[in-house]
Design a protein around this motif. Structure first.
Motif, PDB file in Angstrom:
ATOM      1  N   SER A  82       0.806  -1.225   0.000  1.00  0.00           N
ATOM      2  CA  SER A  82       0.000   0.000   0.000  1.00  0.00           C
ATOM      3  C   SER A  82       0.835   1.268   0.000  1.00  0.00           C
ATOM      4  O   SER A  82       0.512   2.241  -0.694  1.00  0.00           O
ATOM      5  CB  SER A  82      -0.933  -0.004   1.215  1.00  0.00           C
ATOM      6  N   TYR A  83       1.892   1.299   0.806  1.00  0.00           N
ATOM      7  CA  TYR A  83       2.680   2.526   0.912  1.00  0.00           C
ATOM      8  C   TYR A  83       3.302   2.882  -0.432  1.00  0.00           C
ATOM      9  O   TYR A  83       3.277   4.042  -0.854  1.00  0.00           O
ATOM     10  CB  TYR A  83       3.759   2.357   1.986  1.00  0.00           C
ATOM     11  N   ASN A  85       2.113   1.954  -3.290  1.00  0.00           N
ATOM     12  CA  ASN A  85       1.004   2.317  -4.167  1.00  0.00           C
ATOM     13  C   ASN A  85       0.662   3.798  -4.031  1.00  0.00           C
ATOM     14  O   ASN A  85       0.415   4.494  -5.023  1.00  0.00           O
ATOM     15  CB  ASN A  85      -0.227   1.469  -3.839  1.00  0.00           C
ATOM     16  N   ILE A  86       0.630   4.282  -2.786  1.00  0.00           N
ATOM     17  CA  ILE A  86       0.338   5.697  -2.547  1.00  0.00           C
ATOM     18  C   ILE A  86       1.405   6.577  -3.204  1.00  0.00           C
ATOM     19  O   ILE A  86       1.100   7.587  -3.856  1.00  0.00           O
ATOM     20  CB  ILE A  86       0.261   5.984  -1.039  1.00  0.00           C
ATOM     21  N   VAL A  99      -5.142   0.441  -1.409  1.00  0.00           N
ATOM     22  CA  VAL A  99      -4.567   1.026  -0.204  1.00  0.00           C
ATOM     23  C   VAL A  99      -5.199   0.353   1.016  1.00  0.00           C
ATOM     24  O   VAL A  99      -6.422   0.299   1.147  1.00  0.00           O
ATOM     25  CB  VAL A  99      -4.800   2.548  -0.144  1.00  0.00           C
ATOM     26  N   GLN A 100      -4.342  -0.113   1.878  1.00  0.00           N
ATOM     27  CA  GLN A 100      -4.806  -0.790   3.090  1.00  0.00           C
ATOM     28  C   GLN A 100      -5.144   0.224   4.165  1.00  0.00           C
ATOM     29  O   GLN A 100      -4.469   1.233   4.338  1.00  0.00           O
ATOM     30  CB  GLN A 100      -3.705  -1.728   3.583  1.00  0.00           C
ATOM     31  N   VAL A 103      -2.733   2.757   6.650  1.00  0.00           N
ATOM     32  CA  VAL A 103      -1.491   3.224   6.050  1.00  0.00           C
ATOM     33  C   VAL A 103      -1.383   4.737   6.150  1.00  0.00           C
ATOM     34  O   VAL A 103      -0.323   5.296   6.399  1.00  0.00           O
ATOM     35  CB  VAL A 103      -1.409   2.762   4.575  1.00  0.00           C
ATOM     36  N   SER A 120     -10.631   8.583  -2.882  1.00  0.00           N
ATOM     37  CA  SER A 120     -11.004   7.184  -2.672  1.00  0.00           C
ATOM     38  C   SER A 120     -12.287   6.888  -3.429  1.00  0.00           C
ATOM     39  O   SER A 120     -13.189   7.728  -3.503  1.00  0.00           O
ATOM     40  CB  SER A 120     -11.202   6.911  -1.180  1.00  0.00           C
ATOM     41  N   GLY A 158       1.798  -2.383   3.451  1.00  0.00           N
ATOM     42  CA  GLY A 158       0.842  -1.893   4.436  1.00  0.00           C
ATOM     43  C   GLY A 158       0.866  -2.700   5.715  1.00  0.00           C
ATOM     44  O   GLY A 158       0.731  -2.150   6.818  1.00  0.00           O
TER      45      GLY A 158
END
Length: 442
Positions: A82-83, A85-86, A99-100, A103, A120, A158
């Motif tokens: 997730s991190y 991905n962000i 995204v988890q 995070v 989101s 994440g």
């Protein structure tokens, strides 16, 4: 033949002379409306998923298959979690990402515009925290893991960030005994006894979960303090793994297990085309809308507690469902019609009053040609009646003949030809007056 062509050209000239200002106004309206028409959605977008052996990646592959039916290519890129991905979304290296929960901190104002221009599309599924461990006695608190070797996931994932937060809350030192292992690698190390516990975040159907649920000497932690965690970490949801749901024959788990789970969200860049956001939400409904160990049919996707401000397009989707046209038409046809509607509605709104005025204006232009002749005829009649001079008879007749010839050669539509014949009758009326005055002259 040449006469007919000339008449047609003159009629077209009259029509254009009448309609040019309508064309100009409508053209300006078209240009203004074009500024509000969004460009067509791109046919290729990128999603940042997790590792190739994780649930994110498998879900992304299913998304890609669904979007392909609508002619959109979804490129799936593996990531550490997730991190990462962000970070990819923030840098523009991806358009969509999983995204988890936990995070990033959820927004204090759900309607605020985010600083990083990320939104989101809502929560799409629960991500249960599976804490598997090796121990002869049951462990029900994370504090019981103090001093043990624990796999908490790779850097940038994440689960690593979430595991560290939970362990720090239990005053467990973050030291070298926390290992960067995840997935099947962590499962193998735990089975071999080289580590004591492993944090796993995955769906119940994930291979790593199924392997560890069936591994001898490996237990699944039931969180005795689940209520307390839910109070301290609002992004966590308390779930129950029912007795026997994993294996009815072996009756595993032998009793209900209390678990914790953040909800995974689908994050998008703010500049992602609204039509593609709707298409992704439809794909999410197809992929995540069924029953599961922890969810009911239709529970996801949902607008419940998003990590980022909810996209305006997602808010409309949860309120009203997909746009009307996308429910019944192919994606690209629906998008095309929607763009045309945005473009044509203001243009039509301009055309309606203009087209109501145009016939009257056109009629006035045609009649004005005849009226100009009447002006000359009236002046001639006044001259004859008030200042008749027998010496000017030839001039009077020449002027009358010229007016009659002009009336005969007027090129006007058939619907207005009665005006020319009436004009010629009036020319003859003045000619009769001239004949009478000539007879009375000495």
């Amino acid at each position: 033949m040449m006469g007919k062509i000339k008449a047609s050209l003159l009629s077209l000239r009259d029509l254009f002379a009448t309609a040019w200002w309508i064309i100009l106004i409508v053209g300006v309206g078209f240009i203004v409306a074009w500024q509000f028409v969004k460009p067509a959605p791109p046919s290729h977008i990128v999603i940042s998923a997790g590792s190739e052996s994780g649930a994110y990646y498998l879900f992304a592959q299913r998304y890609a298959a669904i979007l392909a039916r609508s002619g959109v290519t979804l490129e799936v890129r593996a990531s550490n979690g997730s991190y990462q991905n962000i970070k990819r979304l923030e840098k523009g290296e991806a358009d969509v990402g999983f995204v988890q929960g936990g995070v990033i901190e959820p927004p204090t104002d759900p309607d605020a515009v985010p600083d990083n221009d990320l939104y989101s599309l809502g929560s799409i599924f629960y991500e249960p925290i599976w804490v598997f461990y090796r121990s002869k006695k049951p462990l029900t608190r994370l504090a019981d893991l103090r001093g043990k070797r624990i796999a908490i996931g790779q850097e940038g994932s994440g689960i690593r960030r979430l595991a560290r937060r939970l362990l720090e809350a239990n005053e467990i030192d973050i030291d070298a005994r926390l290992l960067p292992l995840d997935g099947l690698d962590a499962a193998e190390e735990l089975q071999q006894g080289r580590i004591d516990a492993a944090f796993i975040i995955a769906a119940e159907s994930a291979p790593v979960v199924q392997v560890l649920l069936r591994s001898p000497d490996v237990r699944l932690m039931s969180f005795a303090q689940a209520d307390a965690y839910q109070r301290r970490f609002p992004f966590l949801t308390q779930l129950t793994l029912p007795q026997g749901v994993a294996d009815l024959v072996r009756n595993y788990p032998p009793k209900d297990i209390r678990m914790l789970a953040p909800a995974a969200s689908l994050a998008v860049r703010g500049d992602l085309h609204p039509a593609l956001q709707t298409l992704l939400l439809q794909a999410a409904s197809e992929v995540h809308g069924g029953n599961g160990f922890f969810q009911k049919a239709g529970e996801f996707p949902s607008a419940l507690a998003p990590l980022l401000p909810l996209s305006p397009e997602a808010a409309r989707y949860y309120k009203s469902g997909p746009p009307f046209l996308q429910r019944y038409l192919p994606f690209w046809l629906a998008v095309l019609i929607q763009r045309l509607i945005v473009l044509l509605v203001p243009v039509i709104a301009l055309l309606i009053p203009l087209l109501r005025i145009a016939p009257a204006f056109y009629s006035w232009r045609v009649r004005s040609k005849v009226f100009r002749c009447y002006g000359g005829l009236r002046a001639l009649e006044d001259d004859i009646r008030e200042r008749f001079d027998a010496a000017r008879l030839a001039d009077y007749r020449r002027r009358l003949d010229a007016l009659d010839e002009t009336a005969r050669e007027l090129h006007i539509p058939l619907g207005f030809t009665d005006l020319t014949y009436t004009l010629r009758e009036h020319v003859n009326l003045v000619r009769n007056i001239l004949d009478r005055l000539e007879q009375q002259a000495p």
